[in-house]
Design a protein around this motif. Structure first.
Motif, PDB file in Angstrom:
ATOM      1  N   LEU A 169       0.849  -1.184   0.000  1.00 38.97           N
ATOM      2  CA  LEU A 169       0.000   0.000   0.000  1.00 38.97           C
ATOM      3  C   LEU A 169       0.886   1.236   0.000  1.00 38.97           C
ATOM      4  O   LEU A 169       1.854   1.313   0.766  1.00 38.97           O
ATOM      5  CB  LEU A 169      -0.922   0.007   1.215  1.00 38.97           C
ATOM      6  CG  LEU A 169      -1.963  -1.107   1.294  1.00 38.97           C
ATOM      7  CD1 LEU A 169      -2.762  -0.991   2.583  1.00 38.97           C
ATOM      8  CD2 LEU A 169      -2.904  -1.056   0.093  1.00 38.97           C
ATOM      9  N   PHE A 170       0.552   2.184  -0.861  1.00 36.29           N
ATOM     10  CA  PHE A 170       1.337   3.412  -0.959  1.00 36.29           C
ATOM     11  C   PHE A 170       0.463   4.612  -0.641  1.00 36.29           C
ATOM     12  O   PHE A 170      -0.619   4.762  -1.207  1.00 36.29           O
ATOM     13  CB  PHE A 170       1.911   3.562  -2.374  1.00 36.29           C
ATOM     14  CG  PHE A 170       2.607   4.880  -2.599  1.00 36.29           C
ATOM     15  CD1 PHE A 170       3.937   5.041  -2.248  1.00 36.29           C
ATOM     16  CD2 PHE A 170       1.928   5.972  -3.141  1.00 36.29           C
ATOM     17  CE1 PHE A 170       4.583   6.251  -2.436  1.00 36.29           C
ATOM     18  CE2 PHE A 170       2.558   7.179  -3.332  1.00 36.29           C
ATOM     19  CZ  PHE A 170       3.896   7.323  -2.981  1.00 36.29           C
ATOM     20  N   ARG A 171       0.909   5.424   0.271  1.00 34.50           N
ATOM     21  CA  ARG A 171       0.271   6.703   0.574  1.00 34.50           C
ATOM     22  C   ARG A 171       1.342   7.783   0.557  1.00 34.50           C
ATOM     23  O   ARG A 171       2.384   7.636   1.211  1.00 34.50           O
ATOM     24  CB  ARG A 171      -0.421   6.676   1.936  1.00 34.50           C
ATOM     25  CG  ARG A 171      -1.624   5.735   2.023  1.00 34.50           C
ATOM     26  CD  ARG A 171      -2.312   5.838   3.367  1.00 34.50           C
ATOM     27  NE  ARG A 171      -3.410   4.897   3.502  1.00 34.50           N
ATOM     28  CZ  ARG A 171      -4.640   5.108   3.068  1.00 34.50           C
ATOM     29  NH1 ARG A 171      -4.925   6.257   2.472  1.00 34.50           N
ATOM     30  NH2 ARG A 171      -5.589   4.204   3.221  1.00 34.50           N
ATOM     31  N   VAL A 172       1.087   8.847  -0.173  1.00 31.95           N
ATOM     32  CA  VAL A 172       2.082   9.896  -0.338  1.00 31.95           C
ATOM     33  C   VAL A 172       2.576  10.418   1.012  1.00 31.95           C
ATOM     34  O   VAL A 172       3.785  10.573   1.229  1.00 31.95           O
ATOM     35  CB  VAL A 172       1.509  11.059  -1.179  1.00 31.95           C
ATOM     36  CG1 VAL A 172       2.350  12.311  -1.012  1.00 31.95           C
ATOM     37  CG2 VAL A 172       1.483  10.669  -2.650  1.00 31.95           C
TER      38      VAL A 172
ATOM     39  N   CYS B 293      -1.440  15.819  -3.296  1.00 34.67           N
ATOM     40  CA  CYS B 293      -2.042  15.303  -2.062  1.00 34.67           C
ATOM     41  C   CYS B 293      -2.405  16.459  -1.132  1.00 34.67           C
ATOM     42  O   CYS B 293      -1.525  17.178  -0.646  1.00 34.67           O
ATOM     43  CB  CYS B 293      -1.076  14.353  -1.365  1.00 34.67           C
ATOM     44  SG  CYS B 293      -1.701  13.669   0.181  1.00 34.67           S
ATOM     45  N   ARG B 294      -3.686  16.628  -0.885  1.00 30.33           N
ATOM     46  CA  ARG B 294      -4.143  17.720  -0.034  1.00 30.33           C
ATOM     47  C   ARG B 294      -3.870  17.457   1.442  1.00 30.33           C
ATOM     48  O   ARG B 294      -3.830  18.391   2.237  1.00 30.33           O
ATOM     49  CB  ARG B 294      -5.633  17.972  -0.268  1.00 30.33           C
ATOM     50  CG  ARG B 294      -5.936  18.646  -1.606  1.00 30.33           C
ATOM     51  CD  ARG B 294      -7.414  18.713  -1.892  1.00 30.33           C
ATOM     52  NE  ARG B 294      -7.720  19.620  -2.984  1.00 30.33           N
ATOM     53  CZ  ARG B 294      -7.648  19.294  -4.273  1.00 30.33           C
ATOM     54  NH1 ARG B 294      -7.246  18.078  -4.633  1.00 30.33           N
ATOM     55  NH2 ARG B 294      -7.953  20.179  -5.221  1.00 30.33           N
TER      56      ARG B 294
ATOM     57  N   LEU C 252      -1.285  21.852  -5.464  1.00 26.22           N
ATOM     58  CA  LEU C 252      -0.168  21.164  -6.092  1.00 26.22           C
ATOM     59  C   LEU C 252       1.147  21.688  -5.537  1.00 26.22           C
ATOM     60  O   LEU C 252       1.405  22.893  -5.544  1.00 26.22           O
ATOM     61  CB  LEU C 252      -0.211  21.361  -7.601  1.00 26.22           C
ATOM     62  CG  LEU C 252       0.864  20.590  -8.388  1.00 26.22           C
ATOM     63  CD1 LEU C 252       0.606  19.091  -8.304  1.00 26.22           C
ATOM     64  CD2 LEU C 252       0.915  21.053  -9.840  1.00 26.22           C
ATOM     65  N   LYS C 253       1.967  20.764  -5.062  1.00 25.49           N
ATOM     66  CA  LYS C 253       3.267  21.122  -4.490  1.00 25.49           C
ATOM     67  C   LYS C 253       4.374  20.544  -5.380  1.00 25.49           C
ATOM     68  O   LYS C 253       4.338  19.361  -5.731  1.00 25.49           O
ATOM     69  CB  LYS C 253       3.370  20.566  -3.063  1.00 25.49           C
ATOM     70  CG  LYS C 253       2.382  21.232  -2.107  1.00 25.49           C
ATOM     71  CD  LYS C 253       2.094  20.395  -0.894  1.00 25.49           C
ATOM     72  CE  LYS C 253       1.073  19.296  -1.194  1.00 25.49           C
ATOM     73  NZ  LYS C 253      -0.291  19.816  -1.347  1.00 25.49           N
TER      74      LYS C 253
END
Length: 314
Positions: free
Chosen positions: A242-245, A272-273, A307-308
């Protein structure tokens, strides 16, 4: 209808604002940006002669939008996308379209658009994204400028928009993605730009596994593009990843930096907010050090600056 007239005025003002922005050889960009244009919750993206609208938390378009959109100049068709931000699902459909002379007809979902003289295939009926993330326009332009003579790795390549920019800029792209269908879409984008995809490299699989493989083999790149999804998963059973930013971006950044040639560039970007700009900056500074360039969003994005983007040179 006073409300409808008010919406028409705001729509026209948003269009007029974009006319003051330089979009060289480009016909795909954000046309209305919610609160930034005084139209809370409403976004409209232009894809050539077609507009794609969405209103936050609204399954159906407002009557005012339907009433006033045909009166606004420059649009041949209006598509609607309901986006459930929790479930990440979307159901785009065509609301209306008209041919030259005012005759209404069915609107095909596939078309090509231009961005910085590059051509991209769009599928308006696709779900969460239509084949290109418009908010990355200036990053793709930058990649095209700095890729000459470099071998550039495009992780999480999706439909390979960044890879097209690498190739158009005179570099050799390695496109990596879990999805073969997206890589095939990327090859069609190469063909649309008259680029020989056999002169570039294509990898299907997990980004972590490929980065580790490149490091073990001593493979180095003149640039790495890191634009991961907010959430994804790969593998099955015990091998399921599982990948989460917000949890895993730091590890990816370190692994990507490890395979850069001296003087190679790293482009890191995320929408990613849940990851604030401050946390994003701290994460990169702690893992990269040195001078990092922070990049703003394109000027037509007047609302939330979600957006970063950062650029770093090894």
């Amino acid at each position: 209808m006073k409300k409808a007239t008010f919406m028409r005025d705001l729509l026209q003002e948003a269009i007029d604002r974009r006319s003051a922005i330089d979009f060289p050889d480009t016909n795909a960009y954000r046309l209305v940006d919610s609160e930034g244009d005084g139209l809370s919750g409403l976004t409209i993206d232009r894809f050539g002669p077609v507009w794609l609208a969405s209103e936050a938390r609204s399954r159906e378009p407002s009557p005012e939008l339907l009433a006033e959109m045909p009166a606004v100049l420059g649009v041949n068709a209006l598509w609607w996308k309901y986006l459930d931000r929790e479930e990440k699902t979307a159901s785009p459909r065509c609301l209306w379209s008209r041919a030259v002379g005012g005759e209404y007809r069915a609107e095909p979902s596939h078309l090509q658009v231009r961005e910085n003289a590059m051509v991209f295939e769009i599928d308006l009926a696709a779900g969460y994204s239509q084949g290109i993330f418009l908010d990355q326009r200036l990053n793709r332009r930058w990649i095209s400028k700095v890729s000459e003579g470099r071998s550039v790795l495009n992780l999480f390549a999706y439909t390979c928009g960044f890879s097209v920019a690498v190739a158009r800029g005179g570099g050799v792209a390695t496109s990596l993605d879990l999805s073969q269908s997206y890589l095939d879409w990327g090859r069609r984008n190469f063909a649309a730009n008259e680029i020989d995809d056999q002169q570039h490299h294509w990898c299907r699989g997990d980004a972590f596994e490929w980065l580790a493989r490149f490091a073990r083999s001593g493979r180095r790149f003149g640039g790495v593009i890191l634009d991961p999804p907010t959430f994804s998963h790969s593998g099955r059973g015990r091998d399921r990843r599982l990948f989460r930013v917000e949890n895993d971006l730091g590890v990816l950044v370190e692994m990507a930096a490890e395979i850069l040639e001296p003087g190679g560039f790293l482009l890191v970007t995320t929408n990613c907010r849940r990851l604030s700009q401050q946390t994003f900056a701290s994460l990169l500074v702690s893992r990269l050090g040195g001078e990092i360039e922070w990049v703003p969003m394109p000027p037509e994005y007047r609302g939330e600056q979600y957006l970063k983007t950062a650029r770093w040179v090894a």
